[in-house]
Write a protein that holds these residues in place. Structure first.
Motif, PDB file in Angstrom:
ATOM      1  N   PRO A   1     -39.552 -83.844 -27.848  1.00  0.00           N
ATOM      2  CA  PRO A   1     -39.336 -84.809 -26.758  1.00  0.00           C
ATOM      3  C   PRO A   1     -38.767 -86.149 -27.224  1.00  0.00           C
ATOM      4  O   PRO A   1     -37.979 -86.771 -26.503  1.00  0.00           O
ATOM      5  N   LEU A   2     -39.124 -86.567 -28.448  1.00  0.00           N
ATOM      6  CA  LEU A   2     -38.593 -87.857 -28.924  1.00  0.00           C
ATOM      7  C   LEU A   2     -37.077 -87.799 -29.098  1.00  0.00           C
ATOM      8  O   LEU A   2     -36.368 -88.759 -28.775  1.00  0.00           O
ATOM      9  N   THR A   3     -36.579 -86.666 -29.603  1.00  0.00           N
ATOM     10  CA  THR A   3     -35.124 -86.592 -29.799  1.00  0.00           C
ATOM     11  C   THR A   3     -34.417 -86.222 -28.489  1.00  0.00           C
ATOM     12  O   THR A   3     -33.298 -86.684 -28.248  1.00  0.00           O
ATOM     13  N   ASP A   4     -35.094 -85.460 -27.616  1.00  0.00           N
ATOM     14  CA  ASP A   4     -34.515 -85.213 -26.282  1.00  0.00           C
ATOM     15  C   ASP A   4     -34.338 -86.536 -25.537  1.00  0.00           C
ATOM     16  O   ASP A   4     -33.424 -86.691 -24.717  1.00  0.00           O
TER      17      ASP A   4
ATOM     18  N   GLY B   1     -28.384 -77.762 -32.412  1.00  0.00           N
ATOM     19  CA  GLY B   1     -29.061 -78.873 -31.723  1.00  0.00           C
ATOM     20  C   GLY B   1     -29.182 -78.629 -30.235  1.00  0.00           C
ATOM     21  O   GLY B   1     -29.372 -79.562 -29.456  1.00  0.00           O
ATOM     22  N   ARG B   2     -29.068 -77.367 -29.813  1.00  0.00           N
ATOM     23  CA  ARG B   2     -29.072 -77.061 -28.379  1.00  0.00           C
ATOM     24  C   ARG B   2     -30.350 -77.509 -27.683  1.00  0.00           C
ATOM     25  O   ARG B   2     -31.445 -77.392 -28.225  1.00  0.00           O
ATOM     26  N   PHE B   3     -30.184 -77.982 -26.451  1.00  0.00           N
ATOM     27  CA  PHE B   3     -31.327 -78.464 -25.665  1.00  0.00           C
ATOM     28  C   PHE B   3     -32.326 -77.339 -25.413  1.00  0.00           C
ATOM     29  O   PHE B   3     -33.535 -77.533 -25.483  1.00  0.00           O
ATOM     30  N   ASP B   4     -31.804 -76.097 -25.120  1.00  0.00           N
ATOM     31  CA  ASP B   4     -32.728 -75.003 -24.779  1.00  0.00           C
ATOM     32  C   ASP B   4     -33.303 -74.301 -26.014  1.00  0.00           C
ATOM     33  O   ASP B   4     -34.115 -73.378 -25.889  1.00  0.00           O
ATOM     34  N   GLY B   5     -32.888 -74.706 -27.206  1.00  0.00           N
ATOM     35  CA  GLY B   5     -33.451 -74.137 -28.435  1.00  0.00           C
ATOM     36  C   GLY B   5     -32.987 -72.714 -28.732  1.00  0.00           C
ATOM     37  O   GLY B   5     -33.450 -72.113 -29.695  1.00  0.00           O
ATOM     38  N   ASN B   6     -32.064 -72.177 -27.914  1.00  0.00           N
ATOM     39  CA  ASN B   6     -31.608 -70.788 -28.126  1.00  0.00           C
ATOM     40  C   ASN B   6     -30.541 -70.771 -29.222  1.00  0.00           C
ATOM     41  O   ASN B   6     -29.367 -70.490 -28.971  1.00  0.00           O
ATOM     42  N   VAL B   7     -30.991 -71.031 -30.432  1.00  0.00           N
ATOM     43  CA  VAL B   7     -30.066 -71.301 -31.529  1.00  0.00           C
ATOM     44  C   VAL B   7     -29.332 -70.052 -32.004  1.00  0.00           C
ATOM     45  O   VAL B   7     -28.099 -70.020 -32.056  1.00  0.00           O
ATOM     46  N   TYR B   8     -30.108 -68.999 -32.339  1.00  0.00           N
ATOM     47  CA  TYR B   8     -29.482 -67.865 -33.026  1.00  0.00           C
ATOM     48  C   TYR B   8     -28.426 -67.180 -32.183  1.00  0.00           C
ATOM     49  O   TYR B   8     -27.320 -66.907 -32.639  1.00  0.00           O
TER      50      TYR B   8
ATOM     51  N   ILE C   1     -22.010 -83.435 -26.208  1.00  0.00           N
ATOM     52  CA  ILE C   1     -21.907 -84.529 -27.187  1.00  0.00           C
ATOM     53  C   ILE C   1     -22.507 -84.108 -28.528  1.00  0.00           C
ATOM     54  O   ILE C   1     -21.939 -84.372 -29.585  1.00  0.00           O
ATOM     55  N   ILE C   2     -23.624 -83.396 -28.488  1.00  0.00           N
ATOM     56  CA  ILE C   2     -24.262 -82.955 -29.742  1.00  0.00           C
ATOM     57  C   ILE C   2     -23.316 -82.024 -30.515  1.00  0.00           C
ATOM     58  O   ILE C   2     -23.241 -82.074 -31.741  1.00  0.00           O
TER      59      ILE C   2
END
Ligand SMILES: Cc1cc2nc3c(=O)[nH]c(=O)nc-3n(C[C@H](O)[C@H](O)[C@H](O)COP(=O)(O)OP(=O)(O)OC[C@H]3O[C@@H](n4cnc5c(N)ncnc54)[C@H](O)[C@@H]3O)c2cc1C
Length: 371
Positions: free
Chosen positions: A302-305, A319-326, A313-314
């Motif tokens: 939450p601090l970085t969100d 660094g995806r907002f939803d964390g669905n990285v892989y 922009i990211i």
């Protein structure tokens, strides 16, 4: 299961003080922008004003110029370091173009040069600090609020005894309390400014002109500007904590202490030299950094969100907002490298991969047993 990088204490140590730095810079930028707007309003209302009104406006102009020059240099250096540390903490993925951090580093690096080379801006800030200290000491001029911490040091000629981590009844104060950290940084900044004044006056005593004496003291001036800017950032951070909504105050206060303590550990020699902290108290600050990192870890997402940057922009699947990285990382890589026939695969590589053990071994070798 896979251990998340941020769950390793060393990664918390590498990255979470940088989150605290980012909040420090954000709050200082807000205040700087507010004082810039106030100054612009003051200047445009001057009209035909003369005398004290003009003198006041020029004084504010000088202060805003010096503080913003120091902040521009310090914060762009800090930000470039944050990008690089984030890149390195991701190993090889951090270097990959897909992660966007190498691009961010090269895009950002120019900020340390344009709009004024950082070293030159720091020296301008340092020159203001020396001049203001001398005007207060020799001319009785009032110190601006950002430099109020110089008053006791100027009166004593040293910052060493100006403040110690003691409570009013003389007991040892919490060395990592926000107020103690503010006093500690003020003491170190005052010491650095007095050091720059000493070097400047040593130049004059050698018979140098005023400008040459400033040149002579440039290393000490740059150091003074750096210490002053750390102090400014910590004081502004603490002020913003007090103005923040009650629910956010505990985490913001923790971040402010992490910022103050982590930077104090980095510059611990300055605090020992200023006589503010003892070696044992620096150890207590290191322990505070460790425990604060572990505590901030729980709120890292939450601090970085809260920075409010969009995925666009990211510009990084990591660094995806939803964390669905892989899945998204794989999609990005395969999208940019669509499957296509590989040259020589069918003619040379496939037969090698698909060979079996049923092959013609050729004629059996005959050995001459008597040889
Ligand atoms: C991509 C880019 C875009 C730009 N766009 C613009 C633009 O649109 N408009 C514009 O006006 N400008 C622009 N600039 C120029 C920019 O503002 C300058 O490059 C910047 O201010 C640094 O000045 P300089 O290049 O003359 O470096 P210098 O001042 O020559 O610095 C070179 C080195 O000398 C050192 N140095 C210089 N003076 C001293 C001194 N007195 N004492 C000790 N060391 C010193 C510096 O620290 C630095 O290490 C741009 C620059 C870049 C890189």
């Amino acid at each position: 299961p896979e251990t998340k990088l941020l769950d390793y204490p060393i990664h918390q140590h590498r990255l979470l003080p940088l989150v605290a730095q980012t909040f420090a810079m954000t709050f200082a930028a807000r205040e700087m922008m507010a004082s810039y707007k106030e100054l612009m309003g003051e200047l445009s209302n001057l009209g035909d004003a003369k005398g004290a009104a003009i003198a006041d406006a020029i004084k504010n102009l000088k202060e805003t110029h010096a503080t913003s020059a120091g902040l521009k240099a310090f914060c762009t250096w800090m930000c470039l370091n944050i990008i690089d540390q984030s890149r390195q903490s991701l190993g090889g993925h951090g270097y990959s173009a897909y992660t966007g951090l190498s691009q961010a580093y090269s895009d950002f690096a120019v900020h340390c040069t344009w709009e004024g080379d950082n070293t030159i801006l720091m020296l301008q800030c340092g020159r203001y600090l020396v001049a203001t200290a001398l005007e207060a000491r020799d001319g009785g001029q009032p110190l601006p609020s950002n430099l109020a911490y110089l008053e006791a040091a100027l009166a004593q000629g040293t910052a060493a005894a100006a403040a110690k981590p003691r409570t009013s009844n003389g007991a040892a104060a919490d060395v990592g309390a926000l107020d103690t950290l503010k006093a500690a940084w003020s003491s170190v900044a005052a010491n650095a400014i007095l050091g720059a004044v000493r070097d400047f006056e040593a130049g004059l005593a050698k018979g140098l002109s005023k400008d040459s004496a400033y040149e002579f003291s440039s290393a000490a001036r740059l150091h003074a500007a750096r210490m002053h800017t750390y102090t400014y950032l910590l004081h502004r951070f603490a002020a913003q904590v007090e103005q923040s909504p009650a629910a956010l105050r505990p985490i913001l206060s923790l971040l402010a202490r992490l910022f103050g303590a982590h930077s104090a550990v980095q510059y611990s020699g300055e605090f020992l030299q200023a006589g503010f902290y003892t070696g044992a108290q620096v150890d207590a600050l290191k322990a505070l950094v460790n425990s604060a990192c572990a505590e901030v870890r729980a709120d890292a997402v939450p601090l970085t969100d809260a920075f409010g940057y969009s995925d666009y922009i990211i510009n990084s699947p990591l660094g995806r907002f939803d964390g669905n990285v892989y899945e998204k990382y794989f999609e990005l890589v395969t999208g940019l490298n669509p499957p296509k026939p590989t040259p020589y695969f069918d003619s040379l590589i496939r037969p090698l991969l698909e060979r079996t053990s049923d092959f013609d071994a050729g004629p059996e070798l005959e050995f001459d047993q008597d040889a």
